[in-house]
Motif scaffolding. Structure first.
Motif: not given
Length: 85
Positions: A28-45
């Motif tokens: 909801t705040e913009g597109d984001f890419g996730v790769l292995a090892g990404h920092a923990p995060v939660m987001s609405t879609i």
């Protein structure tokens, strides 16, 4: 580079469970890419296109999703979508 474990779930079923290179999520705040090892995060879609890259340099597979949540943790990325088309 290690693979990212990715799961796409709707209220009805598990749509996909796979190891992939990268996923681009329509947050909801913009597109984001996730790769292995990404920092923990939660987001609405927001409603939009989920882009899934099987390997580095591969053409993306796109899946249209409607709303929901994304969670990244040490196990990988889980998308809890309201609907998938």
């Amino acid at each position: 580079m290690a693979n990212l474990h990715f799961e796409l779930v709707t209220p009805e079923k598990l749509v996909r469970s796979d190891d992939v290179y990268m996923v681009v999520v329509p947050g909801t705040e913009g597109d984001f890419g996730v790769l292995a090892g990404h920092a923990p995060v939660m987001s609405t879609i927001r409603d939009g296109e989920l882009s899934i890259f099987a390997s580095d340099g591969a053409a993306p597979e796109t899946i249209t999703i409607q709303g929901g949540f994304a969670e990244v943790n040490e196990k990988g990325l889980t998308i809890l979508a309201e609907a998938v088309s």
